[in-house]
Design a protein around this motif. Structure first.
Motif, PDB file in Angstrom:
ATOM      1  N   TRP A 188      81.427  38.122  31.485  1.00 14.96           N
ATOM      2  CA  TRP A 188      81.063  37.550  30.184  1.00 14.96           C
ATOM      3  C   TRP A 188      82.275  36.930  29.504  1.00 14.96           C
ATOM      4  N   GLU A 189      82.045  35.860  28.752  1.00 15.47           N
ATOM      5  CA  GLU A 189      83.119  35.253  27.965  1.00 15.47           C
ATOM      6  C   GLU A 189      82.516  34.639  26.707  1.00 15.47           C
ATOM      7  N   LEU A 190      83.034  35.032  25.540  1.00 11.72           N
ATOM      8  CA  LEU A 190      82.584  34.481  24.264  1.00 11.72           C
ATOM      9  C   LEU A 190      83.623  33.500  23.751  1.00 11.72           C
ATOM     10  N   ALA A 191      83.228  32.244  23.586  1.00 10.35           N
ATOM     11  CA  ALA A 191      84.112  31.213  23.056  1.00 10.35           C
ATOM     12  C   ALA A 191      83.733  30.951  21.604  1.00 10.35           C
ATOM     13  N   ARG A 192      84.637  31.290  20.693  1.00  8.97           N
ATOM     14  CA  ARG A 192      84.359  31.136  19.270  1.00  8.97           C
ATOM     15  C   ARG A 192      84.631  29.692  18.843  1.00  8.97           C
ATOM     16  N   THR A 193      83.712  28.832  19.201  1.00  8.67           N
ATOM     17  CA  THR A 193      83.803  27.427  18.818  1.00  8.67           C
ATOM     18  C   THR A 193      83.194  27.160  17.451  1.00  8.67           C
ATOM     19  N   ASP A 194      82.702  28.232  16.785  1.00  9.29           N
ATOM     20  CA  ASP A 194      82.020  28.081  15.501  1.00  9.29           C
ATOM     21  C   ASP A 194      83.017  27.983  14.336  1.00  9.29           C
ATOM     22  N   HIS A 195      82.593  27.311  13.281  1.00 11.00           N
ATOM     23  CA  HIS A 195      83.385  27.185  12.059  1.00 11.00           C
ATOM     24  C   HIS A 195      82.548  27.683  10.878  1.00 11.00           C
ATOM     25  N   PRO A 196      83.158  28.351   9.920  1.00 10.77           N
ATOM     26  CA  PRO A 196      82.385  28.797   8.747  1.00 10.77           C
ATOM     27  C   PRO A 196      81.961  27.598   7.882  1.00 10.77           C
ATOM     28  N   ASP A 197      80.799  27.725   7.268  1.00 12.25           N
ATOM     29  CA  ASP A 197      80.282  26.704   6.359  1.00 12.25           C
ATOM     30  C   ASP A 197      80.332  25.317   7.011  1.00 12.25           C
ATOM     31  N   ALA A 198      79.880  25.236   8.280  1.00 14.03           N
ATOM     32  CA  ALA A 198      80.012  24.009   9.073  1.00 14.03           C
ATOM     33  C   ALA A 198      79.038  22.936   8.599  1.00 14.03           C
ATOM     34  N   ARG A 199      79.460  21.694   8.731  1.00 10.74           N
ATOM     35  CA  ARG A 199      78.650  20.560   8.296  1.00 10.74           C
ATOM     36  C   ARG A 199      77.655  20.107   9.363  1.00 10.74           C
ATOM     37  N   THR A 200      77.828  20.554  10.612  1.00  9.78           N
ATOM     38  CA  THR A 200      76.872  20.239  11.669  1.00  9.78           C
ATOM     39  C   THR A 200      76.488  21.519  12.389  1.00  9.78           C
ATOM     40  N   GLU A 201      75.306  21.523  12.991  1.00 10.99           N
ATOM     41  CA  GLU A 201      74.857  22.720  13.699  1.00 10.99           C
ATOM     42  C   GLU A 201      75.765  23.045  14.879  1.00 10.99           C
ATOM     43  N   GLU A 202      76.210  22.011  15.569  1.00  8.51           N
ATOM     44  CA  GLU A 202      77.050  22.256  16.754  1.00  8.51           C
ATOM     45  C   GLU A 202      78.350  22.942  16.367  1.00  8.51           C
ATOM     46  N   THR A 203      78.972  22.508  15.276  1.00 14.76           N
ATOM     47  CA  THR A 203      80.234  23.139  14.874  1.00 14.76           C
ATOM     48  C   THR A 203      80.017  24.484  14.212  1.00 14.76           C
ATOM     49  N   ALA A 204      78.767  24.860  13.975  1.00 18.71           N
ATOM     50  CA  ALA A 204      78.459  26.199  13.470  1.00 18.71           C
ATOM     51  C   ALA A 204      78.158  27.176  14.603  1.00 18.71           C
ATOM     52  N   SER A 205      78.286  26.723  15.844  1.00 17.33           N
ATOM     53  CA  SER A 205      77.822  27.508  16.994  1.00 17.33           C
ATOM     54  C   SER A 205      78.965  27.966  17.895  1.00 17.33           C
ATOM     55  N   ALA A 206      78.804  29.140  18.454  1.00 17.92           N
ATOM     56  CA  ALA A 206      79.699  29.685  19.474  1.00 17.92           C
ATOM     57  C   ALA A 206      78.952  29.715  20.804  1.00 17.92           C
ATOM     58  N   LEU A 207      79.700  29.880  21.889  1.00 14.67           N
ATOM     59  CA  LEU A 207      79.117  29.857  23.233  1.00 14.67           C
ATOM     60  C   LEU A 207      79.423  31.166  23.946  1.00 14.67           C
ATOM     61  N   LEU A 208      78.395  31.813  24.415  1.00 15.89           N
ATOM     62  CA  LEU A 208      78.530  33.050  25.188  1.00 15.89           C
ATOM     63  C   LEU A 208      78.087  32.752  26.622  1.00 15.89           C
ATOM     64  N   ARG A 209      79.027  32.852  27.549  1.00 21.72           N
ATOM     65  CA  ARG A 209      78.733  32.487  28.935  1.00 21.72           C
ATOM     66  C   ARG A 209      78.701  33.736  29.807  1.00 21.72           C
ATOM     67  N   VAL A 210      77.682  33.848  30.641  1.00 19.07           N
ATOM     68  CA  VAL A 210      77.622  34.913  31.627  1.00 19.07           C
ATOM     69  C   VAL A 210      77.592  34.262  33.010  1.00 19.07           C
ATOM     70  N   VAL A 211      78.445  34.775  33.893  1.00 18.85           N
ATOM     71  CA  VAL A 211      78.534  34.275  35.268  1.00 18.85           C
ATOM     72  C   VAL A 211      78.263  35.440  36.207  1.00 18.85           C
ATOM     73  N   VAL A 212      77.354  35.228  37.164  1.00 14.17           N
ATOM     74  CA  VAL A 212      77.048  36.268  38.151  1.00 14.17           C
ATOM     75  C   VAL A 212      77.395  35.750  39.543  1.00 14.17           C
ATOM     76  N   ARG A 213      77.844  36.661  40.394  1.00 19.24           N
ATOM     77  CA  ARG A 213      78.174  36.329  41.783  1.00 19.24           C
ATOM     78  C   ARG A 213      77.608  37.399  42.709  1.00 19.24           C
ATOM     79  N   ASP A 214      77.186  36.947  43.886  1.00 19.37           N
ATOM     80  CA  ASP A 214      76.629  37.892  44.850  1.00 19.37           C
ATOM     81  C   ASP A 214      76.578  37.205  46.218  1.00 19.37           C
ATOM     82  N   PRO A 215      76.664  37.959  47.305  1.00 18.74           N
ATOM     83  CA  PRO A 215      76.522  37.340  48.625  1.00 18.74           C
ATOM     84  C   PRO A 215      75.160  36.709  48.867  1.00 18.74           C
TER      85      PRO A 215
END
Length: 570
Positions: A345-372
């Motif tokens: 898991w990795e949380l990227a805090r790309t969000d900004h407080p009181d953001a003027r656009t929805e995208e800049t108000a958002s953070a990204l949480l990525r999950v990566v799975v691996r298996d044979p």
């Protein structure tokens, strides 16, 4: 003997297609090189060949052949020889196709190739296993009259040491001269990275003249018989060549004072750089030692399958939303018939407080799975993620739905005795010339750390500021390891950097490295430090274990961290 002008037209498979034409028509040139291979490229070519073993074009860089189709006549007309490692896993196939292309175009050229690097049969379970050959196979082809030489896996610098050895008549034990060519080759190998591309202080160039970095020219080296060189570019082309851009490239994907290769071990701690006029940097003083008795062998194998989902977390309570969806997904995976072997898991805090656009108000949480097993990463993650769509955090959505899972590769480095690798020059007339291994073998041992400069006086006022205001950096990958090279641009800044940026301080600044083995190397001639960080990239770039899988931006992260810096340096 006369100066040998060697240019570069490719730093990787996918580099600027027009660079070959630009280099052939932009100014004087004797040899044009192209580097198409990286650790990841060998895996990609291996998978390409696996899909269709009967395809004669499988396993080499097809773009090279397309470039030649429009440039072969120009090269012939201007007397420029071409040397490229575009042969990848299939140099003989590429040589055959280049001959057929030349015949179709009615251009008489002599095409040779180098082989012997393929050791896949000796390493069961690998997709591709290739030794890094030196430049003397290339030299043999050129001495016998080849106009075009294509190779498989050679060292990047071999594309320059080979033509230099052929032109100047160097023997295999002329270590200082060969080391000078290795350093020049290392500067050229990544194309526009030597002419202002990916440069830490790009803003200074851009602000001075916005046109200069819009289309950087590719570099060339004026090589001399004594091994010295001048790094430059064609007149009137974009970009810039100065001590800073050359220093940055010298530190890229290197380690300590000894830069060991199959032809020679170049001593990076002896390199001297001086500005020799506009867009001209003189490289001199390089000392060489015998190469090691073994060759590096790159082993590429399929590691399994991976899949990922990126959850978008918007607005308030980002950390709480991340905790909730992580707990939900982990619970679903734990109760699945077959849980993936690795879940990250990795949380990227790309969000900004009181953001003027929805995208800049958002953070990204990525999950990566691996298996044979592909079904495990496809079904398990897909079902678990999709089923949460109406049952998780407010504002639930993902960047894209999970797919079936894709194969990923693993890179490992091994070694083979030079004498056991059948390095062979296959000439344009079909003759095969064996290339003897290096006569002497260096026993690699630690180099004594050079004395540090005197520290700056204590007491003057400091200011909390980013490290990048004082130091440039460039970083890259070697298998699962990464390096960060940093350099100062003044003697005063070097005195501060050399004493301040210890391995312990690096761990503080880059917490991801806290538990990893770090080795610091000091290069006073370059006013530089080079850090090797072991294991930060997991099983290598193809496994994509990290957000920045090739550590390309690791140095820029370090430059963004704040320290107490003497105000006199700011």
């Amino acid at each position: 003997m006369s100066v040998l002008r060697v240019g570069n037209a490719s730093g990787f498979y996918g580099d600027r297609f027009a660079a070959m034409r630009e280099m052939l028509t932009g100014g004087e040139l004797d040899v044009l090189t192209g580097d198409y291979l990286a650790e990841l490229t060998m895996l990609i070519l291996g998978r390409d060949r696996l899909k269709n073993p009967a395809d004669r074009t499988a396993g080499y860089a097809r773009a090279f052949l397309r470039q030649l189709e429009e440039c072969l006549g120009i090269a012939r007309e201007r007397g420029v020889r071409i040397v490229a490692n575009a042969g990848g896993l299939n140099p003989a196939g590429l040589a055959t196709d280049v001959r057929e292309l030349a015949d179709r175009l009615g251009i008489p050229v002599r095409v040779a190739h180098v082989e012997g690097d393929d050791l896949t049969a000796l390493h069961p379970g690998t997709l591709a296993a290739h030794a890094y050959l030196g430049g003397f196979g290339i030299a043999a082809c050129l001495r016998e009259g080849a106009d075009i030489v294509v190779t498989g896996r050679v060292t990047d610098a071999a594309l320059v040491t080979g033509p230099a050895a052929a032109h100047f008549g160097w023997g295999p034990e002329e270590y200082d001269r060969l080391a000078g060519a290795v350093v020049a080759g290392h500067v050229l190998e990544c194309g526009a990275q030597a002419t202002g591309g990916n440069y830490a202080f790009f803003h200074e160039i851009h602000e001075d003249d916005p046109e200069r970095l819009r289309h950087p020219g590719f570099p060339l080296a004026e090589l001399h018989a004594d091994g010295t060189a001048v790094i430059t570019k064609h007149p009137g082309t974009g970009g810039v060549v100065d001590v800073g851009t050359v220093t940055a490239q010298l530190l890229y994907e290197t380690g300590g004072a000894r830069y060991a290769g199959p032809d020679v071990t170049a001593r990076l701690d002896t390199v001297r750089l001086t500005q020799d006029g506009p867009d001209r940097v003189r490289v001199e003083g390089v000392r060489g030692e015998a190469p090691p008795p073994t060759l590096k062998v790159g082993l590429n194998r399929l590691g399994g399958f991976r899949n990922e989902v990126t959850f978008v977390l918007t607005g308030l309570d980002i950390e709480r939303k991340a905790t909730l969806v992580r707990d939900q997904l982990e619970t679903s995976l734990a109760t699945a018939k077959s849980r993936p072997a690795h879940v990250d898991w990795e949380l990227a805090r790309t969000d900004h407080p009181d953001a003027r656009t929805e995208e800049t108000a958002s953070a990204l949480l990525r999950v990566v799975v691996r298996d044979p097993d592909q079904n495990t990463v496809g079904r398990a993650l897909g079902a678990a993620a999709v089923e949460l769509a109406l049952a998780s955090y407010p504002g639930f959505h993902v960047l894209a739905p999970p797919g079936k899972g894709a194969p990923y590769g693993v890179f490992e480095a091994a070694h083979a005795e030079q004498a056991t690798v059948p390095h062979t020059a296959v000439l344009h007339d079909g003759r095969r010339l064996p290339v003897p291994p290096a006569a002497a073998g260096l026993v690699l041992r630690p180099v004594d750390e050079p004395p540090l400069p005197d520290p700056l006086p204590t007491g003057p006022p400091t200011r909390r500021a980013p490290l990048g205001l004082v130091a440039g950096a460039r970083s890259g990958d070697k298998g699962g390891n990464a390096n960060i090279g940093l350099w100062a641009r003044t003697d005063e800044a070097w005195r501060w950097l050399a004493h301040t940026l210890t391995t312990d301080r690096l761990r503080e600044l880059l917490p991801e490295t806290a538990d990893l083995t770090i080795t610091r190397h000091t290069l006073p001639n370059l006013r530089a430090l080079n850090f090797e960080i072991e294991g930060i990239l997991g099983e290598g770039v193809a496994s994509q274990a990290r957000f920045d899988p090739q550590a390309k931006a690791l140095g820029e992260w370090l430059r963004s961290r704040h320290l107490d810096i003497p105000e006199t340096l700011l």
